[in-house]
Design an enzyme around this catalytic site. Structure first.
Site, PDB file in Angstrom:
ATOM      1  N   ARG A   1      11.373  14.805   1.754  1.00 10.11           N
ATOM      2  CA  ARG A   1      10.327  13.834   2.062  1.00 10.11           C
ATOM      3  C   ARG A   1      10.812  13.030   3.267  1.00 10.11           C
ATOM      4  O   ARG A   1      12.018  12.845   3.458  1.00 10.11           O
ATOM      5  CB  ARG A   1      10.085  12.888   0.884  1.00 10.11           C
ATOM      6  CG  ARG A   1       9.654  13.582  -0.409  1.00 10.11           C
ATOM      7  CD  ARG A   1       9.514  12.566  -1.544  1.00 10.11           C
ATOM      8  NE  ARG A   1       9.061  13.192  -2.780  1.00 10.11           N
ATOM      9  CZ  ARG A   1       9.856  13.644  -3.742  1.00 10.11           C
ATOM     10  NH1 ARG A   1      11.176  13.543  -3.588  1.00 10.11           N
ATOM     11  NH2 ARG A   1       9.367  14.192  -4.834  1.00 10.11           N
TER      12      ARG A   1
ATOM     13  N   LYS B   1      12.418  10.091  -5.343  1.00  9.04           N
ATOM     14  CA  LYS B   1      11.586   9.186  -6.124  1.00  9.04           C
ATOM     15  C   LYS B   1      12.306   8.765  -7.395  1.00  9.04           C
ATOM     16  O   LYS B   1      13.068   9.530  -7.984  1.00  9.04           O
ATOM     17  CB  LYS B   1      10.257   9.867  -6.478  1.00  9.04           C
ATOM     18  CG  LYS B   1       9.329  10.054  -5.287  1.00  9.04           C
ATOM     19  CD  LYS B   1       7.991  10.619  -5.729  1.00  9.04           C
ATOM     20  CE  LYS B   1       7.025  10.726  -4.565  1.00  9.04           C
ATOM     21  NZ  LYS B   1       5.708  11.263  -4.993  1.00  9.04           N
TER      22      LYS B   1
ATOM     23  N   HIS C   1       4.751  15.577   6.209  1.00  6.00           N
ATOM     24  CA  HIS C   1       4.737  16.092   4.839  1.00  6.00           C
ATOM     25  C   HIS C   1       4.387  17.575   4.815  1.00  6.00           C
ATOM     26  O   HIS C   1       4.814  18.307   3.916  1.00  6.00           O
ATOM     27  CB  HIS C   1       3.741  15.305   3.992  1.00  6.00           C
ATOM     28  CG  HIS C   1       3.912  15.524   2.518  1.00  6.00           C
ATOM     29  ND1 HIS C   1       5.047  15.117   1.844  1.00  6.00           N
ATOM     30  CD2 HIS C   1       3.115  16.118   1.598  1.00  6.00           C
ATOM     31  CE1 HIS C   1       4.934  15.445   0.564  1.00  6.00           C
ATOM     32  NE2 HIS C   1       3.777  16.056   0.390  1.00  6.00           N
TER      33      HIS C   1
ATOM     34  N   ARG D   1       7.471  19.719   4.839  1.00  3.94           N
ATOM     35  CA  ARG D   1       8.060  19.889   3.499  1.00  3.94           C
ATOM     36  C   ARG D   1       7.268  20.930   2.715  1.00  3.94           C
ATOM     37  O   ARG D   1       7.841  21.795   2.049  1.00  3.94           O
ATOM     38  CB  ARG D   1       8.052  18.539   2.789  1.00  3.94           C
ATOM     39  CG  ARG D   1       8.386  18.558   1.295  1.00  3.94           C
ATOM     40  CD  ARG D   1       8.455  17.115   0.793  1.00  3.94           C
ATOM     41  NE  ARG D   1       8.286  16.998  -0.645  1.00  3.94           N
ATOM     42  CZ  ARG D   1       9.274  17.054  -1.545  1.00  3.94           C
ATOM     43  NH1 ARG D   1      10.510  17.305  -1.129  1.00  3.94           N
ATOM     44  NH2 ARG D   1       9.059  16.904  -2.824  1.00  3.94           N
TER      45      ARG D   1
ATOM     46  N   HIS E   1      11.244  17.898  -7.896  1.00  3.92           N
ATOM     47  CA  HIS E   1      10.121  17.688  -8.801  1.00  3.92           C
ATOM     48  C   HIS E   1      10.610  17.674 -10.247  1.00  3.92           C
ATOM     49  O   HIS E   1      11.372  18.548 -10.659  1.00  3.92           O
ATOM     50  CB  HIS E   1       9.079  18.802  -8.647  1.00  3.92           C
ATOM     51  CG  HIS E   1       8.286  18.684  -7.387  1.00  3.92           C
ATOM     52  ND1 HIS E   1       7.603  19.755  -6.833  1.00  3.92           N
ATOM     53  CD2 HIS E   1       8.050  17.631  -6.567  1.00  3.92           C
ATOM     54  CE1 HIS E   1       6.991  19.347  -5.732  1.00  3.92           C
ATOM     55  NE2 HIS E   1       7.248  18.078  -5.554  1.00  3.92           N
TER      56      HIS E   1
ATOM     57  N   TYR F   1       1.995  22.053  -5.702  1.00  2.00           N
ATOM     58  CA  TYR F   1       2.480  21.704  -4.371  1.00  2.00           C
ATOM     59  C   TYR F   1       2.599  22.912  -3.472  1.00  2.00           C
ATOM     60  O   TYR F   1       2.296  22.865  -2.294  1.00  2.00           O
ATOM     61  CB  TYR F   1       3.840  21.018  -4.516  1.00  2.00           C
ATOM     62  CG  TYR F   1       4.339  20.357  -3.260  1.00  2.00           C
ATOM     63  CD1 TYR F   1       5.090  21.063  -2.336  1.00  2.00           C
ATOM     64  CD2 TYR F   1       4.065  19.026  -2.998  1.00  2.00           C
ATOM     65  CE1 TYR F   1       5.560  20.475  -1.183  1.00  2.00           C
ATOM     66  CE2 TYR F   1       4.525  18.416  -1.843  1.00  2.00           C
ATOM     67  CZ  TYR F   1       5.269  19.141  -0.945  1.00  2.00           C
ATOM     68  OH  TYR F   1       5.726  18.555   0.198  1.00  2.00           O
TER      69      TYR F   1
END
Length: 323
Positions: A175, A201, A269, A272, A295, A304
């Site tokens: 990211r 994250k 993005h 990615r 993830h 994704y």
């Protein structure tokens, strides 16, 4: 409630009585003058409400009065939404229509014209996740080529920095916040390692492989950078030496995608997303890609990377021990 000083011209609607048409006009005037909504949003809200009133007129077999609209039932709203969906209207448009109707209902309530409780009882439609389209491999590689920006009036070290960042996004699937959050000490020199530890994250860390040619680009940038890059400081800095803003990379990609003839979907993005998609297309394992992307759920990776059910079945058929 304060009203606009501009004169109000009642909207003429064949499907609504004068009282309801007047309140609709006043509502749109309120949205324009006090809420300052954009003309396009106002146009969309007005169109959605007109469509709803036209539906109700046919549904009930009579013109819609202010009293009748205030007594709207949830089943009436669901029938309208079902009619719109049958016309192939997407989830976002349905959500906007419901938002407009609710706004009008709240306006009527504040004006003492009745409470349209049915609108708050309706669940908003689900919207599918929108993902950037992957960039073709050749084009993705060109984003990491500093020579693509040779005609720009910028310092060469900035070209080198941006090329290194974009190479890292595509080469390791990071990211943009993860790439720009790297400390100088987090990135090995070429030949001294091939893994970086990134913080994603939820403040979770993970180990991510990094290509030697990407490390070489980063080393080129750090050698040219005129600002000090202490081990505990960010490795990517802006023109004044502070941590680099994601907006700078976004603007760089905007300029480059124009030069490369790419659509607006070519964003940081999307690099990615391209990393994951290109790995998958070359036989990459779904679980491994999940780990690389950071993830928590495999289903997130499936969405994704745009994997369809046939691809999953193919993996199942070829990998299951009892095939």
């Amino acid at each position: 409630m304060t009203r606009s000083a501009a004169p109000v011209q009642t909207i003429d609607l064949d499907c609504a009585d004068e009282g309801l048409a007047l309140e609709m006009t006043r509502w749109l005037t309120h949205l324009r003058a006090e809420r300052r909504l954009s003309p396009k949003t106002l146009e969309a809200y007005a169109r959605d409400l007109r469509q709803c009133l036209a539906f109700l007129c046919e549904h009930w077999g009579r013109r819609v009065s202010l009293k009748a609209f205030a007594a709207l039932e949830a089943s009436d709203v669901r029938a309208f939404m079902a009619m719109r969906r049958a016309d192939d209207i997407g989830g976002r448009s349905l959500m906007r229509a419901l938002a407009g109707l609710r706004s009008f209902g709240r306006f009527l309530e504040r004006e003492g014209k009745g409470k349209v409780g049915a609108l708050s009882a309706i669940r908003a439609p689900k919207i599918g996740k929108s993902l950037p389209k992957p960039i073709q491999m050749a084009a993705a590689k060109r984003f990491a080529d500093a020579d693509e920006r040779a005609g720009e009036d910028r310092d060469p070290w900035i070209w080198a920095r941006d090329a290194a960042v974009m190479a890292l996004l595509y080469g390791s699937g990071l990211r943009i916040s993860e790439a720009l959050g790297l400390k100088h000490r987090d990135v090995p020199k070429p030949g001294e390692g091939d893994v970086i530890v990134v913080t994603g994250k939820g403040n979770k860390t993970r180990m991510v492989p990094v290509l030697q040619n990407v490390l070489a680009l980063i080393a080129d940038y750090t050698a040219m950078c005129p600002h000090p890059l202490p081990p505990a400081g960010p490795i990517f800095v802006g023109a004044r030496g502070a941590q680099l803003s994601p907006r700078i990379i976004q603007l760089t990609m905007e300029r480059l995608r124009g030069a490369l003839g790419l659509p607006d979907s070519a964003t940081p993005h999307a690099l990615r997303h391209s990393f994951a998609t290109h790995l998958l297309s070359r036989g990459g394992d779904l679980r491994a890609i999940q780990e690389l992307l950071g993830h928590a759920s495999l289903s997130t990776t499936q969405i994704y990377t745009g994997i369809d059910s046939e691809r999953l079945l193919e993996v199942y058929r070829t990998a299951h021990p009892r095939r």
